[in-house]
Design a protein around this motif. Sequence first.
Motif, mmCIF file in Angstrom:
data_model
loop_
_atom_site.group_PDB
_atom_site.id
_atom_site.type_symbol
_atom_site.label_atom_id
_atom_site.label_comp_id
_atom_site.label_asym_id
_atom_site.label_seq_id
_atom_site.Cartn_x
_atom_site.Cartn_y
_atom_site.Cartn_z
ATOM 1 N N LEU A 109 32.212 57.029 49.841
ATOM 2 C CA LEU A 109 31.237 58.386 50.058
ATOM 3 C C LEU A 109 31.338 59.077 49.865
ATOM 4 C CD1 LEU A 109 29.411 56.373 52.617
ATOM 5 C CD2 LEU A 109 28.233 57.229 50.641
ATOM 6 N N SER A 110 30.958 60.818 49.655
ATOM 7 C CA SER A 110 31.676 62.227 50.316
ATOM 8 C C SER A 110 30.339 62.514 51.208
ATOM 9 C CB SER A 110 31.401 62.466 48.615
ATOM 10 O OG SER A 110 29.552 62.888 48.402
ATOM 11 N N LEU A 111 30.704 63.587 51.569
ATOM 12 C CA LEU A 111 30.624 64.138 52.792
ATOM 13 C C LEU A 111 28.900 65.002 52.889
ATOM 14 C CD1 LEU A 111 32.948 66.894 54.656
ATOM 15 C CD2 LEU A 111 32.572 63.730 54.869
ATOM 16 N N ASP A 112 28.411 64.497 51.696
ATOM 17 C CA ASP A 112 27.119 64.996 51.610
ATOM 18 C C ASP A 112 26.096 63.958 51.327
ATOM 19 O OD1 ASP A 112 27.666 64.763 48.854
ATOM 20 O OD2 ASP A 112 27.346 66.358 48.016
ATOM 21 N N GLY A 113 26.870 62.720 51.352
ATOM 22 C CA GLY A 113 25.597 61.285 51.176
ATOM 23 C C GLY A 113 26.284 61.272 48.905
ATOM 24 N N GLY A 114 27.123 61.879 48.435
ATOM 25 C CA GLY A 114 27.459 61.588 47.021
ATOM 26 C C GLY A 114 28.026 59.815 47.191
ATOM 27 N N LEU A 115 28.240 59.105 46.171
ATOM 28 C CA LEU A 115 28.614 58.386 45.899
ATOM 29 C C LEU A 115 30.385 58.320 44.655
ATOM 30 C CD1 LEU A 115 26.178 54.795 46.116
ATOM 31 C CD2 LEU A 115 28.183 55.658 47.615
ATOM 32 N N VAL A 116 30.947 58.299 45.019
ATOM 33 C CA VAL A 116 32.248 59.110 44.088
ATOM 34 C C VAL A 116 32.410 57.369 43.271
ATOM 35 C CG1 VAL A 116 34.372 59.606 43.780
ATOM 36 C CG2 VAL A 116 32.784 60.758 46.039
ATOM 37 N N GLN A 117 33.243 57.953 42.416
ATOM 38 C CA GLN A 117 33.772 56.459 41.190
ATOM 39 C C GLN A 117 34.996 56.361 41.797
ATOM 40 O OE1 GLN A 117 34.676 57.554 37.071
ATOM 41 N NE2 GLN A 117 34.786 55.495 36.683
ATOM 42 N N VAL A 118 35.223 54.965 42.172
ATOM 43 C CA VAL A 118 36.454 54.095 42.579
ATOM 44 C C VAL A 118 37.247 53.122 41.649
ATOM 45 C CG1 VAL A 118 35.199 54.298 44.770
ATOM 46 C CG2 VAL A 118 34.776 52.522 43.394
ATOM 47 N N ALA A 119 38.197 52.930 41.282
ATOM 48 C CA ALA A 119 39.048 51.375 40.488
ATOM 49 C C ALA A 119 38.345 50.200 40.588
ATOM 50 C CB ALA A 119 39.833 51.999 40.446
ATOM 51 N N GLY A 120 38.152 49.157 40.202
ATOM 52 C CA GLY A 120 38.428 48.457 40.475
ATOM 53 C C GLY A 120 36.963 47.465 40.118
ATOM 54 N N ALA A 121 35.844 48.425 39.714
ATOM 55 C CA ALA A 121 34.830 48.411 39.145
ATOM 56 C C ALA A 121 34.083 46.727 38.677
ATOM 57 C CB ALA A 121 33.063 48.819 38.830
ATOM 58 N N LEU A 122 35.171 46.643 37.467
ATOM 59 C CA LEU A 122 34.452 45.639 36.810
ATOM 60 C C LEU A 122 35.110 43.758 37.373
ATOM 61 C CD1 LEU A 122 33.724 44.506 34.061
ATOM 62 C CD2 LEU A 122 36.716 45.055 32.885
ATOM 63 N N PRO A 123 37.186 43.733 38.156
ATOM 64 C CA PRO A 123 36.576 41.978 38.905
ATOM 65 C C PRO A 123 35.867 42.166 40.261
ATOM 66 C CG PRO A 123 38.541 44.642 38.824
ATOM 67 C CD PRO A 123 37.882 44.617 37.935
ATOM 68 N N ALA A 124 35.770 43.593 40.488
ATOM 69 C CA ALA A 124 34.563 43.351 41.964
ATOM 70 C C ALA A 124 33.873 42.779 41.220
ATOM 71 C CB ALA A 124 34.395 44.671 42.210
ATOM 72 N N ALA A 125 32.727 43.092 40.032
ATOM 73 C CA ALA A 125 31.541 41.960 39.541
ATOM 74 C C ALA A 125 31.482 40.731 38.574
ATOM 75 C CB ALA A 125 31.316 43.127 37.794
ATOM 76 N N LEU A 126 33.130 40.900 38.400
ATOM 77 C CA LEU A 126 33.108 38.871 38.902
ATOM 78 C C LEU A 126 33.212 38.847 39.421
ATOM 79 C CD1 LEU A 126 36.007 39.200 35.958
ATOM 80 C CD2 LEU A 126 33.877 38.266 35.606
ATOM 81 N N ALA A 127 33.806 38.900 41.019
ATOM 82 C CA ALA A 127 33.836 38.643 42.339
ATOM 83 C C ALA A 127 31.713 38.463 42.630
ATOM 84 C CB ALA A 127 34.668 39.008 43.020
ATOM 85 N N ALA A 128 31.502 39.043 42.394
ATOM 86 C CA ALA A 128 30.098 38.850 42.876
ATOM 87 C C ALA A 128 29.082 38.444 41.961
ATOM 88 C CB ALA A 128 29.401 40.452 41.971
ATOM 89 N N ALA A 129 29.816 37.648 40.871
ATOM 90 C CA ALA A 129 29.382 36.379 39.431
ATOM 91 C C ALA A 129 29.328 35.679 40.203
ATOM 92 C CB ALA A 129 29.029 37.311 37.816
ATOM 93 N N GLU A 130 31.006 35.345 40.480
ATOM 94 C CA GLU A 130 30.839 34.056 40.961
ATOM 95 C C GLU A 130 30.404 33.535 42.222
ATOM 96 O OE1 GLU A 130 35.312 34.298 41.533
ATOM 97 O OE2 GLU A 130 35.266 34.282 38.754
ATOM 98 N N ALA A 131 29.964 34.212 43.439
ATOM 99 C CA ALA A 131 29.130 34.383 44.779
ATOM 100 C C ALA A 131 28.185 34.075 44.676
ATOM 101 C CB ALA A 131 29.889 35.786 45.223
ATOM 102 N N GLY A 132 27.603 34.813 43.168
ATOM 103 C CA GLY A 132 26.177 34.531 42.655
ATOM 104 C C GLY A 132 24.811 35.844 43.898
ATOM 105 N N ARG A 133 26.180 37.102 44.269
ATOM 106 C CA ARG A 133 24.952 38.601 44.860
ATOM 107 C C ARG A 133 25.165 39.357 43.501
ATOM 108 N NH1 ARG A 133 29.331 36.502 48.975
ATOM 109 N NH2 ARG A 133 27.936 35.394 50.563
#
Length: 503
Positions: A109-133
């Motif tokens: 999060l930036s101080l004005d409420g914006g969302l900043v790109q982070v590393a690791g989105a691809l493995p996080a998506a795989l984990a979400a798929a395995e958890a059914g979320r």
Amino acid sequence: MIARSYTVAFEGIEVRTVEVQCALSPGVPSFSIVGLPSKAVTEARERVRAALTSLSIALPPKRITVNLSPADMPKEGSYFDLPIALALLAAIGVIPNDQVEGLVALGELSLDGGLVQVAGALPAALAAAEAGRALMCPKASGPEAAWVGDAAVYAPSTLSEAIAHLSGSRPLAVAKPGEITAGPAPLDLSDVLGQERAKRALEISAAGRHHLLLVGTPGSGKSMLAARLPGILPALSPSEALETSMVHSRAGMIDAGGISRQRPYRSPHHTASMAAIVGGGKGALPGEISLAHNGVLFLDELPEFPGSVLETLRQPIETGDVTVARANAHVKYPCKFLLIAAANPCKCGYLPDPARACARVPVCGEDYLGRISGPLMDRFDLRVEVPPVSFTDLGRDVPTGEPSEVVAARVAAARMRQTARYANTDLRVNADLSGDWLDAVAKPEKEGQEFLQQAAEKLGLSARGYHRVLRVARTIADLADAGDVSRKHVAEAVAFRLVGQPI
């Protein structure tokens, strides 16, 4: 009431689910984060507080406690901001808790409420798929995460968009995968004058993923040859592209969500540290050998690398993975790379030329290349001497040889034969052969076997060297579209092992 959201913690490219619990209790107003948070995670309090203030959302005058479970696992990174904010918003009733619990969230999060790109989105998506979320991540990370396909990915650009989506007032569309990036155009082999033997070694190396050492005087074309290797390698298969992108995502190297089908080519400087080459440092990030996974690792001026760094390559070359050990964690990364190394024959570089060599010949060559240990040298399947090209030839109309396109077609055909041969196994190329498979597909005919035994006795080949000759011979046979490994295939493989024997 305890509100919950979910995120992940990274152990290499593997992920573990982290439950973010938020509780409000009576007492002196405070905001604390527990569960072994790092400094960046602890600072999320101020970023979350400022982001909510920018949205005119006031925190209640209560004691706010956020627990990151499991509490005995270290948490590092700024991507915990979004799941902490969502758990807090659910706890104060701004968004439904059941909607938050159906997500895996990450984002800074930036101080004005914006969302900043982070590393690791691809493995996080795989984990979400395995958890059914579903996965919620910053808009800039959405195209990268959407490549998984098995999990719905929502990518708001601000915290207010995330709140609107979860409250049902303005649902977000599912993010779409990014474009396949083309990358720079590969260099062509036809640019290299002469050096036919080195080009042949390059072709064999590419066809079977065999490690190659180029030894020659300065300016003979070693780096030029290595830079043209990506132009003859086949494109990454979909599974290989996903594997490679997982490592690059963890390192934060995927731009605009695009995934490349080109094989990575990494060329670290010889002053690189052990952590830079093998992996480690803050967060135990992947090193150059893992960033080169399924691609090429080029080490120019090999003897100039610190000996301790070179020796750490021995185990990853054999196993295809590396474990970065830390006091509180062991992080594992894949690293099946093709190693191409270049070296001068001595410190001055002109050992073969009596007119230009220094007064310490031949001791200077023995001392210089002696920096490369015998066990590491034994792991090079192919060793090629690259002779200097006469300057008189550079000005003449000399035939340039085959372009990369022609050589790449032969390499692709050889790789297809290997893919068909090793279907439904863990093997991919001939360099992976071992045990029963090595005996089954690389055992030479009678004459070839006799020749190899004689060569092994005369040259004193180790068991590893003997098997590597067999693997190279199998690749040479594949390039010739031969079913069996014959004497000529073994002879050529042994000849490439002979070059540079003094080293």
